[in-house]
Motif scaffolding. Structure first.
Motif, PDB file in Angstrom:
ATOM      1  N   THR A   1       0.836  -1.197   0.000  1.00 20.17           N
ATOM      2  CA  THR A   1       0.000   0.000   0.000  1.00 20.17           C
ATOM      3  C   THR A   1       0.874   1.251   0.000  1.00 20.17           C
ATOM      4  OG1 THR A   1      -0.156  -0.050   2.427  1.00 20.17           O
ATOM      5  CG2 THR A   1      -1.906  -1.133   1.194  1.00 20.17           C
ATOM      6  N   PHE A   2       0.286   2.349  -0.453  1.00 21.61           N
ATOM      7  CA  PHE A   2       1.021   3.604  -0.611  1.00 21.61           C
ATOM      8  C   PHE A   2       0.176   4.766  -0.069  1.00 21.61           C
ATOM      9  CE2 PHE A   2       1.704   0.624  -4.046  1.00 21.61           C
ATOM     10  CZ  PHE A   2       3.087   0.511  -4.130  1.00 21.61           C
ATOM     11  N   TYR A   3       0.840   5.707   0.529  1.00 17.66           N
ATOM     12  CA  TYR A   3       0.167   6.954   0.874  1.00 17.66           C
ATOM     13  C   TYR A   3       1.215   8.060   0.942  1.00 17.66           C
ATOM     14  CZ  TYR A   3       1.529   7.838   5.759  1.00 17.66           C
ATOM     15  OH  TYR A   3       2.219   8.162   6.893  1.00 17.66           O
ATOM     16  N   PHE A   4       0.757   9.284   0.878  1.00 19.46           N
ATOM     17  CA  PHE A   4       1.686  10.399   0.950  1.00 19.46           C
ATOM     18  C   PHE A   4       1.086  11.510   1.810  1.00 19.46           C
ATOM     19  CE2 PHE A   4      -1.124  11.588  -2.499  1.00 19.46           C
ATOM     20  CZ  PHE A   4      -1.295  12.956  -2.335  1.00 19.46           C
ATOM     21  N   LYS A   5       1.957  12.353   2.303  1.00 23.84           N
ATOM     22  CA  LYS A   5       1.527  13.533   3.059  1.00 23.84           C
ATOM     23  C   LYS A   5       2.375  14.711   2.594  1.00 23.84           C
ATOM     24  CE  LYS A   5       4.556  12.579   7.024  1.00 23.84           C
ATOM     25  NZ  LYS A   5       4.651  12.466   8.486  1.00 23.84           N
ATOM     26  N   GLU A   6       1.775  15.868   2.581  1.00 31.09           N
ATOM     27  CA  GLU A   6       2.452  17.086   2.144  1.00 31.09           C
ATOM     28  C   GLU A   6       2.288  18.182   3.192  1.00 31.09           C
ATOM     29  OE1 GLU A   6       2.089  16.924  -2.728  1.00 31.09           O
ATOM     30  OE2 GLU A   6       0.478  17.875  -1.585  1.00 31.09           O
ATOM     31  N   PHE A   7       3.306  18.981   3.332  1.00 30.90           N
ATOM     32  CA  PHE A   7       3.213  20.144   4.213  1.00 30.90           C
ATOM     33  C   PHE A   7       4.192  21.221   3.723  1.00 30.90           C
ATOM     34  CE2 PHE A   7       6.150  17.086   6.054  1.00 30.90           C
ATOM     35  CZ  PHE A   7       7.267  17.844   6.359  1.00 30.90           C
ATOM     36  N   LYS A   8       3.889  22.445   4.079  1.00 23.85           N
ATOM     37  CA  LYS A   8       4.718  23.577   3.647  1.00 23.85           C
ATOM     38  C   LYS A   8       5.334  24.252   4.858  1.00 23.85           C
ATOM     39  CE  LYS A   8       3.743  26.215   0.256  1.00 23.85           C
ATOM     40  NZ  LYS A   8       3.158  27.239  -0.628  1.00 23.85           N
ATOM     41  N   LEU A   9       6.577  24.672   4.684  1.00 25.47           N
ATOM     42  CA  LEU A   9       7.286  25.450   5.697  1.00 25.47           C
ATOM     43  C   LEU A   9       7.939  26.622   4.978  1.00 25.47           C
ATOM     44  CD1 LEU A   9       8.182  25.720   8.638  1.00 25.47           C
ATOM     45  CD2 LEU A   9      10.188  24.318   8.082  1.00 25.47           C
ATOM     46  N   GLY A  10       7.240  27.744   5.019  1.00 25.95           N
ATOM     47  CA  GLY A  10       7.706  28.898   4.268  1.00 25.95           C
ATOM     48  C   GLY A  10       7.601  28.631   2.781  1.00 25.95           C
ATOM     49  N   GLU A  11       8.730  28.742   2.069  1.00 25.82           N
ATOM     50  CA  GLU A  11       8.759  28.487   0.636  1.00 25.82           C
ATOM     51  C   GLU A  11       9.022  27.021   0.310  1.00 25.82           C
ATOM     52  OE1 GLU A  11       8.050  30.710  -1.683  1.00 25.82           O
ATOM     53  OE2 GLU A  11       7.640  32.170  -0.084  1.00 25.82           O
ATOM     54  N   LEU A  12       9.233  26.233   1.322  1.00 20.17           N
ATOM     55  CA  LEU A  12       9.559  24.821   1.104  1.00 20.17           C
ATOM     56  C   LEU A  12       8.291  23.965   1.152  1.00 20.17           C
ATOM     57  CD1 LEU A  12      12.749  24.489   3.348  1.00 20.17           C
ATOM     58  CD2 LEU A  12      12.624  24.935   0.888  1.00 20.17           C
ATOM     59  N   LYS A  13       8.108  23.194   0.107  1.00 24.09           N
ATOM     60  CA  LYS A  13       6.988  22.259   0.046  1.00 24.09           C
ATOM     61  C   LYS A  13       7.552  20.841   0.127  1.00 24.09           C
ATOM     62  CE  LYS A  13       3.020  20.869  -2.747  1.00 24.09           C
ATOM     63  NZ  LYS A  13       2.279  21.083  -4.007  1.00 24.09           N
ATOM     64  N   THR A  14       7.232  20.160   1.214  1.00 25.80           N
ATOM     65  CA  THR A  14       7.778  18.829   1.468  1.00 25.80           C
ATOM     66  C   THR A  14       6.709  17.768   1.256  1.00 25.80           C
ATOM     67  OG1 THR A  14       9.300  19.745   3.120  1.00 25.80           O
ATOM     68  CG2 THR A  14       8.923  17.366   3.164  1.00 25.80           C
ATOM     69  N   ARG A  15       7.128  16.678   0.631  1.00 27.96           N
ATOM     70  CA  ARG A  15       6.212  15.553   0.395  1.00 27.96           C
ATOM     71  C   ARG A  15       6.878  14.267   0.842  1.00 27.96           C
ATOM     72  NH1 ARG A  15       2.173  13.796  -4.263  1.00 27.96           N
ATOM     73  NH2 ARG A  15       2.457  11.539  -4.234  1.00 27.96           N
ATOM     74  N   ASP A  16       6.146  13.479   1.635  1.00 30.23           N
ATOM     75  CA  ASP A  16       6.580  12.152   2.054  1.00 30.23           C
ATOM     76  C   ASP A  16       5.756  11.100   1.308  1.00 30.23           C
ATOM     77  OD1 ASP A  16       8.328  13.261   3.781  1.00 30.23           O
ATOM     78  OD2 ASP A  16       7.463  12.422   5.610  1.00 30.23           O
ATOM     79  N   ASP A  17       6.433  10.218   0.583  1.00 29.29           N
ATOM     80  CA  ASP A  17       5.767   9.081  -0.058  1.00 29.29           C
ATOM     81  C   ASP A  17       6.179   7.819   0.689  1.00 29.29           C
ATOM     82  OD1 ASP A  17       4.384   9.931  -2.744  1.00 29.29           O
ATOM     83  OD2 ASP A  17       6.246  11.086  -2.635  1.00 29.29           O
ATOM     84  N   ILE A  18       5.204   7.175   1.294  1.00 28.92           N
ATOM     85  CA  ILE A  18       5.481   6.000   2.121  1.00 28.92           C
ATOM     86  C   ILE A  18       4.844   4.768   1.477  1.00 28.92           C
ATOM     87  CG2 ILE A  18       5.131   4.928   4.373  1.00 28.92           C
ATOM     88  CD1 ILE A  18       5.152   7.715   5.589  1.00 28.92           C
ATOM     89  N   SER A  19       5.634   3.734   1.310  1.00 31.73           N
ATOM     90  CA  SER A  19       5.129   2.455   0.803  1.00 31.73           C
ATOM     91  C   SER A  19       5.355   1.385   1.863  1.00 31.73           C
ATOM     92  CB  SER A  19       5.822   2.060  -0.503  1.00 31.73           C
ATOM     93  OG  SER A  19       7.208   1.894  -0.314  1.00 31.73           O
ATOM     94  N   MET A  20       4.347   0.531   2.041  1.00 34.90           N
ATOM     95  CA  MET A  20       4.398  -0.516   3.060  1.00 34.90           C
ATOM     96  C   MET A  20       4.017  -1.850   2.444  1.00 34.90           C
ATOM     97  SD  MET A  20       2.549   1.608   6.145  1.00 34.90           S
ATOM     98  CE  MET A  20       1.233   2.129   5.031  1.00 34.90           C
ATOM     99  N   GLY A  21       4.714  -2.891   2.833  1.00 38.46           N
ATOM    100  CA  GLY A  21       4.441  -4.225   2.314  1.00 38.46           C
ATOM    101  C   GLY A  21       4.167  -5.215   3.429  1.00 38.46           C
ATOM    102  N   PHE A  22       3.174  -6.092   3.214  1.00 39.86           N
ATOM    103  CA  PHE A  22       2.761  -7.067   4.227  1.00 39.86           C
ATOM    104  C   PHE A  22       2.696  -8.463   3.616  1.00 39.86           C
ATOM    105  CE2 PHE A  22       0.890  -2.979   5.156  1.00 39.86           C
ATOM    106  CZ  PHE A  22       1.111  -2.791   6.520  1.00 39.86           C
TER     107      PHE A  22
END
Length: 245
Positions: free
Chosen positions: A117-138
């Motif tokens: 499965t896959f999911y992502f989260k995004e957040f901004k800190l000033g001019e920086l836009k950060t994205r985390d893409d997380i993949s999990m296997g079972f």
């Protein structure tokens, strides 16, 4: 004129054997031919019976099954909490299962499933836009009691799962900064990698094709008590198609 009797007489002259002797030999072979036909008939009847039995089992899902489908995982918090912003994650699964028949209409199905499965989260800190893409296997081992009603079937039972992999890929303003194994470092002391779930499946077998929808609820929290003050239980909903051999 050339008559039938002359032809028979001519045959005796050429072969130097009385026609009556030839006829007697042919008659003596007839019981063998009849016996051979009877044995062949029994063989064909046996083959037909086996084919019908195999076909009946296949129609009831009683054969090796290889399939794949869509996964949607939900994460429930108790009490309320937030673990990496994760609420749900979607993905896919591939599975192999074999039902050990108890009767014509029920069986114990044992399988092996890989789901990712896959999911992502995004957040901004000033001019920086950060994205985390997380993949999990079972890796999962479902053991289900299966009941058939004509082409329809349902099964219920436990599933033991092992959280085999979790990778976090981070990018800032669209540029990758690398990836990390979430089970390394402090992460390995925060999660429970084993889970035991209970679930049910409802589906239909059409000849060699199986369509199914399933749901499992995990009883073991994905995070440890000493790391968080809440529990996270993983729930999984699946839609799948499989081929029955």
């Amino acid at each position: 004129t050339f008559t039938h009797s002359k032809a028979l007489s001519r045959y005796e002259q050429i072969t130097n054997r009385p026609l009556a002797q030839i006829q007697k030999k042919i008659i003596s072979l007839r019981p063998l031919n009849t016996k051979h036909k009877s044995e062949m008939k029994k063989v064909f009847m046996l083959i037909a019976a086996v084919a019908i039995t195999v076909s009946a089992f296949a129609q009831r899902g009683q054969g090796l099954q290889i399939g794949a489908g869509f996964d949607l995982n939900f994460y429930s918090y108790s009490p309320s909490g937030d673990w990496n912003g994760m609420k749900s994650a979607d993905g896919y699964h591939v599975t192999v299962a074999y039902p050990f028949a108890l009767t014509d209409n029920n069986a114990i199905s044992v399988g092996l499933r890989w789901s990712q499965t896959f999911y992502f989260k995004e957040f901004k800190l000033g001019e920086l836009k950060t994205r985390d893409d997380i993949s999990m296997g079972f890796i999962s081992l479902p053991i289900k009691f299966e009941q058939h009603f004509g082409g329809f079937f349902f099964n219920v039972g436990p599933t033991v799962s092992y959280w085999a992999m979790a990778k976090d890929k981070i990018s800032v303003n669209g540029t990758s900064t690398g990836s990390a194994n979430m089970f390394e470092g402090a992460g390995k002391d925060e999660v429970n990698r084993f889970d035991v779930a209970a679930g049910a499946t409802l589906g239909y077998d059409f000849r060699h094709i199986r369509l199914a929808a399933a749901y499992d609820y995990g009883f073991i929290s994905s995070v440890k008590k000493n790391a968080f003050d809440f529990k996270v239980n993983r729930q999984s909903a699946r839609i799948s198609i499989a081929y029955i051999f």
